[in-house]
Design an enzyme around this catalytic site. Sequence first.
Site, mmCIF file in Angstrom:
data_model
loop_
_atom_site.group_PDB
_atom_site.id
_atom_site.type_symbol
_atom_site.label_atom_id
_atom_site.label_comp_id
_atom_site.label_asym_id
_atom_site.label_seq_id
_atom_site.Cartn_x
_atom_site.Cartn_y
_atom_site.Cartn_z
ATOM 1 N N SER A 144 0.950 -1.289 -0.082
ATOM 2 C CA SER A 144 -0.058 -0.178 0.189
ATOM 3 C C SER A 144 0.936 1.030 -0.054
ATOM 4 O O SER A 144 2.022 1.097 0.547
ATOM 5 C CB SER A 144 -0.868 0.072 1.193
ATOM 6 N N TYR A 157 -1.091 -1.106 10.242
ATOM 7 C CA TYR A 157 -1.024 -1.121 8.784
ATOM 8 C C TYR A 157 -0.063 -0.565 8.324
ATOM 9 O O TYR A 157 0.518 -1.506 7.310
ATOM 10 C CB TYR A 157 -2.559 -0.587 8.389
#
Length: 252
Positions: A144, A157
Site C-alpha cells: 500500500s 497497517y
Amino acid sequence: MFDLTGKVALITGGNGGLGLAYAKGLVKAGCKVAIWGRNNDKNQKAIAELNQIGGEAKDFLADLTDEAAVNQAFDATIAYFGKVDICFGNAGGGGAQGLFHKTSSKDWADTIDLNLTSVVNTFKPVIAHLVGRKEGGKLIVTSSVAALLGMGYAVGYATTKAAVTGLVRALAVELGRNNIQVNAILPGYIETEMSINTPQSFKDAVMRRVANGKLGTLENMEGIAVFLASKHSDFMTGQSIVMDGGHTISPM
C-alpha cells in the site's frame, strides 16, 4: 503479447476487492486461477464472476494465519491444477486502528498476522514448489502507499505494508538465480469493499492530492497484475510499483 495461457495463479483474498480484480485480469489473459479465501459465500460469488467472463477458476478455503491450514490448501491446489506458476499474496486488512500507544499487544500481533504472517505462510510452500520445479515463477505482494506515507491512527497497517516491501526485496535477491521474480504493488486509494465505509473527509483529502483528480477503480488494477504475472516482467524484481494516480508525488 501478455498471453498467460497454460499458467496457473494462486491469489489469496481473491474473492473480492483487489484480489478479484487481479483474477479478472489474469483470466482475461488466459490464466487459470486458484482463489483462496475464508468466506465460502464470497468464494462462490467470485468463481461465478470469473466463469462468466470465460475464466477457469477454483476456490479453496484457507485461514492464512494458520500455517497447517495454508499447507493443506496448497496441497489441494496442486492436486486440482497440478502446479502453481504465479502467486499473489493479497489477503489482508486494516488491522488495529487508533492511537499507537493505546494499541494492545494482541491487536498489534493480530495486525502482523493479518498482513505479514499471512504472506509468509503462503509464500513458503509456493517457493518450495517453484524451486523444486526449476521453471521459474512470479511472487507478487499487495502492499500500500501507506508503506511510503505517514499514516497516523493506522500504524500497524502502515508498518506491515512497509514490512512486505522489505520481504519482497530480500526474496528477490534470494530467489533471483532460480528465475523467480518478486515484486510488490502499492495501491493508493482504490474503491473496494474494504474502503466502502471510508469517511468522506478522507476521500476528499485523497482527491486534493491525486495528480489525475480521480479515485482509483478495481479495473485500474487488472493490467498491472497481468504484467507482473507475464514474461514481460522477467527483468523486474524486488520492486515496489506504486499505483496511486499520483497521490504520493503531490505536495497538496
